[in-house]
Enzyme design. Structure first.
Site, PDB file in Angstrom:
ATOM      1  N   GLU A  62       3.490  -0.367   4.604  1.00 26.28           N
ATOM      2  CA  GLU A  62       3.346  -1.290   5.735  1.00 26.28           C
ATOM      3  C   GLU A  62       2.501  -2.521   5.418  1.00 26.28           C
ATOM      4  O   GLU A  62       2.447  -3.449   6.214  1.00 26.28           O
ATOM      5  CB  GLU A  62       2.773  -0.558   6.959  1.00 26.28           C
ATOM      6  CG  GLU A  62       1.292  -0.190   6.903  1.00 26.28           C
ATOM      7  CD  GLU A  62       1.016   1.114   6.186  1.00 26.28           C
ATOM      8  OE1 GLU A  62       1.905   1.596   5.467  1.00 26.28           O
ATOM      9  OE2 GLU A  62      -0.097   1.649   6.341  1.00 26.28           O
ATOM     10  N   CYS A  98       1.987   3.556   2.085  1.00 27.23           N
ATOM     11  CA  CYS A  98       3.050   3.844   3.076  1.00 27.23           C
ATOM     12  C   CYS A  98       3.948   2.649   3.340  1.00 27.23           C
ATOM     13  O   CYS A  98       4.821   2.693   4.215  1.00 27.23           O
ATOM     14  CB  CYS A  98       2.415   4.353   4.359  1.00 27.23           C
ATOM     15  SG  CYS A  98       1.401   5.794   4.063  1.00 27.23           S
ATOM     16  N   ASN A 131       0.853  -1.195   0.000  1.00 24.51           N
ATOM     17  CA  ASN A 131       0.000   0.000   0.000  1.00 24.51           C
ATOM     18  C   ASN A 131       0.900   1.262   0.000  1.00 24.51           C
ATOM     19  O   ASN A 131       2.121   1.131   0.045  1.00 24.51           O
ATOM     20  CB  ASN A 131      -0.927  -0.062   1.227  1.00 24.51           C
ATOM     21  CG  ASN A 131      -0.128   0.099   2.511  1.00 24.51           C
ATOM     22  OD1 ASN A 131       1.047  -0.253   2.566  1.00 24.51           O
ATOM     23  ND2 ASN A 131      -0.741   0.635   3.537  1.00 24.51           N
TER      24      ASN A 131
HETATM   25  P1  ADP Z   1      -4.967   6.997   9.295  1.00 22.88           P
HETATM   26  O1  ADP Z   1      -4.250   7.506  10.485  1.00 22.88           O
HETATM   27  O2  ADP Z   1      -5.725   8.074   8.575  1.00 22.88           O
HETATM   28  O3  ADP Z   1      -5.865   5.818   9.568  1.00 22.88           O
HETATM   29  P2  ADP Z   1      -2.360   6.084   8.308  1.00 22.88           P
HETATM   30  O4  ADP Z   1      -1.529   7.324   8.337  1.00 22.88           O
HETATM   31  O5  ADP Z   1      -2.157   5.094   9.389  1.00 22.88           O
HETATM   32  O6  ADP Z   1      -3.914   6.489   8.202  1.00 22.88           O
HETATM   33  O7  ADP Z   1      -2.124   5.362   6.922  1.00 22.88           O
HETATM   34  C1  ADP Z   1      -2.498   4.017   6.757  1.00 22.88           C
HETATM   35  C2  ADP Z   1      -2.801   3.719   5.322  1.00 22.88           C
HETATM   36  O8  ADP Z   1      -4.006   4.378   4.959  1.00 22.88           O
HETATM   37  C3  ADP Z   1      -1.785   4.202   4.311  1.00 22.88           C
HETATM   38  O9  ADP Z   1      -0.694   3.358   4.132  1.00 22.88           O
HETATM   39  C4  ADP Z   1      -2.632   4.263   3.082  1.00 22.88           C
HETATM   40  O10 ADP Z   1      -2.824   2.969   2.539  1.00 22.88           O
HETATM   41  C5  ADP Z   1      -3.932   4.783   3.609  1.00 22.88           C
HETATM   42  N1  ADP Z   1      -3.988   6.256   3.571  1.00 22.88           N
HETATM   43  C6  ADP Z   1      -3.579   7.119   4.500  1.00 22.88           C
HETATM   44  N2  ADP Z   1      -3.773   8.393   4.120  1.00 22.88           N
HETATM   45  C7  ADP Z   1      -4.323   8.351   2.914  1.00 22.88           C
HETATM   46  C8  ADP Z   1      -4.774   9.318   1.983  1.00 22.88           C
HETATM   47  N3  ADP Z   1      -4.658  10.618   2.215  1.00 22.88           N
HETATM   48  N4  ADP Z   1      -5.304   8.883   0.839  1.00 22.88           N
HETATM   49  C9  ADP Z   1      -5.421   7.579   0.581  1.00 22.88           C
HETATM   50  N5  ADP Z   1      -5.025   6.627   1.434  1.00 22.88           N
HETATM   51  C10 ADP Z   1      -4.476   6.981   2.569  1.00 22.88           C
END
Ligand code: ADP
Length: 581
Positions: A285, A283, A281
């Site tokens: 992970e 990031c 995905n």
């Molecule tokens: P959150 O804190 O908003 O739940 P994270 O920062 O933990 O999100 O990111 C987890 C995953 O969520 C990312 O690896 C990505 O797959 C998805 N993600 C996060 N931000 C975005 C975004 N702005 N647009 C699309 N997908 C996102």
């Protein structure tokens, strides 16, 4: 599933002003005029109720209300939160609950633009997408049907980037993508440089998929072959060192590209019978099969400390939280409205979930442990080891009641242990979740102890890390002037009146060596089924050789991938740390 200990349900959620603002802007239901028509408590109730409804599939006579309350309590106490799409979409029209997707791209125009369309659908619902572009024939290769020449992976990436730009105007948040290219693709050098022009591919993170053989060749100063994926022809031989140097050089300059160790990712593929993993995905992970999706959730470790004279980790509470969270995440799969039938099918076959943590740095401070000390690594080992084994036990317990994940036969668990989920643990960045929960993000150290926040009417306010505020008040060295200076970029070391022990305990990201960051990532990776999101920070004056050393160390320390950030480098990441929102 084990008896659940009753936990108190708070009447009101302890949210900071900042958390409230984030929720109001993007998470709470709104009326046509854009005014929030639900309170945070209503949002959590909506989520708890929607997810708990899955329980009725397995036991139509179960006490669904009490399970809903368990879920509600976990979230209302800010001890556990599911990924953003679950909070935003559960119980609403979209109903798409996953954060992570990987889509396949084949070497054909139709496949490429199907993927663009599917990406748009996923971004609309707040999910992030990853792709491997490795199957596309290289630039200037012949196109049979037209007799023309191919555009190549990097050109096609632009189509995804533009689509992402367009969608973000109407969606809940800016979309994010991961592009992966295999190191033996003929266009690899073009890919490595693809983000060097400012303003280009800003909605993408780039990672080179490097093989073990390539890393071997880097070490032995050997050569390796570039192959055309279209016909398998060897196009060219390259010195592995030359390519590796280019990767490291540009990562030093701009933070991109990262690398993923693709053979290691596949060695950890729980369902090899379904095919190879080729991407993660956005990031990094969550490695996934093509068309697979995954929903994540994170436990707030800052809430898992108990005090009876001495502060220790509350393993009873943590165990309860892990079990309930696994059940929650497994339920999410059953009520999820998937954006495509292929994604629904794949995801339901493996039933991957990704339970992780946030607030790790806060927990360490509460325990009196400095992030860059051996005790911090031991704590990480103990906590994540516990979460990993408890989550697997919980998945086993669910399998006994609900059955194994459908692709169990032929999986790595086949004949060993019955599991409900092909994977259980993932360490997400928790960019927004940590703001909502009011804790440090993921497993990252604190970035700063004080920072300036711009308030809507144009005034500025200095925000102080609550643990640091408490320590400085109790230690008698609190002053507004010091906090302002710290927010302006001063280091704690510059203040003579601050005791040495406090300076050690409140170590921030830039004071920790890159090796220290990698070591921490490695400990968490050891106990994580999927992968670990972590930024390895370098000071501005770090050299290319420093980055080189850390990329090699990441391979030796068995990480699944690495991304670095050098202070002041021109990184243009699609993900925000949330600190400026
Ligand atoms: P959150 O804190 O908003 O739940 P994270 O920062 O933990 O999100 O990111 C987890 C995953 O969520 C990312 O690896 C990505 O797959 C998805 N993600 C996060 N931000 C975005 C975004 N702005 N647009 C699309 N997908 C996102």
């Amino acid at each position: 599933v084990k008896a659940m200990k009753k936990q108190p349900i708070p009447e009101k959620i302890g949210l900071s002003d900042n958390a409230l603002q984030v929720l109001e802007k993007r998470y709470l239901k709104k009326d046509k005029a854009g005014k929030a028509i639900e309170k945070p408590e209503d949002m959590i109730r909506r989520v708890a109720r929607t997810i708990a409804a899955a329980e009725l599939i397995y036991d139509p006579k179960c006490d669904v209300r009490s399970i809903e309350d368990e879920f509600y309590g976990l979230m209302a106490r800010l001890e556990f939160l599911p990924n953003s799409p679950t909070l935003m979409n559960a119980g609403r029209e979209l109903g798409q609950l996953s954060a992570c997707f990987v889509l396949p791209i084949d070497d054909a125009i139709e496949s490429i633009f199907d993927a663009v369309k599917h990406t748009a659908m996923i971004h609309k619902s707040g999910g992030g997408t990853g792709f491997s572009f490795s199957r596309l024939r290289p630039e200037k290769d012949r196109v049979g049907s037209t007799g023309g020449v191919a555009s190549g992976p990097v050109s096609f990436m632009r189509a995804f980037d533009v689509a992402t730009d367009v969608i973000k105007q109407g969606g809940t948040r800016r979309g994010a993508n991961m592009a992966i290219l295999s190191v033996d693709h003929p266009d690899i050098e073009r890919f490595i440089k693809a983000k060097q022009t400012a303003g280009v591919l800003t909605n993408f993170n780039l990672s080179v998929a490097v093989t073990d053989a390539f890393m071997e060749a880097v070490r032995n100063n050997g050569e390796y072959e570039l192959k055309n994926p279209h016909n398998g022809e060897v196009v060219e031989k390259k010195k592995a060192r030359d390519i590796f140097d280019q990767i490291v050089n540009l990562a030093w300059k701009t933070g991109d590209p990262g690398v993923v160790f693709i053979d290691r990712i596949n060695a950890g593929n729980p369902t090899p019978q379904l095919g190879k993993i080729e991407s993660t995905n956005p990031c990094g992970e969550q490695p996934l099969l093509p068309y697979e999706s995954c929903n994540l959730g994170s436990i707030n470790l800052s809430k898992m400390v108990k005090s009876n004279g001495k502060k220790t980790i509350d393993y009873d509470k943590l165990g309860y939280t892990v079990r309930t969270a696994v059940r929650f995440l497994d339920d999410v799969i059953d009520v999820n409205k998937f954006p495509l039938p292929q994604i629904a099918e794949r995801t339901r076959q493996t039933r991957k979930i990704g339970l992780g943590v946030m607030g790790f740095a806060d927990m360490l401070i509460d325990l009196g442990i400095a992030y860059d000390s051996p005790a911090a690594l031991d704590t990480a080992e103990a906590v994540m080891g516990f979460i990993e084994s408890e989550s697997h036990k919980a998945s086993e317990e669910l399998a006994a009641i609900r059955g194994t994940f459908p692709a169990y036969d032929g999986s790595v668990y086949d004949g060993k242990v019955k599991m409900r989920n092909a994977s259980c643990t993932t360490i997400a960045p928790t960019g927004t979740l940590s703001i909502i929960a009011g804790c440090s993000s993921g497993i990252e150290p604190h970035f700063a102890l004080c920072f300036t926040r711009n308030i809507m009417d144009g005034t500025k306010m200095v925000e102080v890390n609550p643990y640091f505020e408490r320590a400085s008040v109790e230690g008698g060295f609190f002053s507004k002037e010091m906090m302002e200076k710290l927010a302006g970029g001063a280091h704690l070391e510059e203040f003579a009146n601050v005791p040495e022990a406090v300076k050690k305990l409140f170590v921030t990201a830039h004071q920790i060596t890159p090796e220290g960051h990698v070591k921490m990532q490695a400990v968490f990776q050891k106990y994580t089924d999927n992968a670990v999101s972590k930024t390895v920070n370098f000071p501005a004056n770090a050299t290319v050789a420093d980055v080189d050393k850390v990329y090699l160390m990441a391979f030796d320390d068995k990480l699944k991938g690495i991304t670095i950030y050098r202070d002041g480098c021109k990184a243009d990441q699609p993900m925000s740390t949330g600190k400026t929102e």
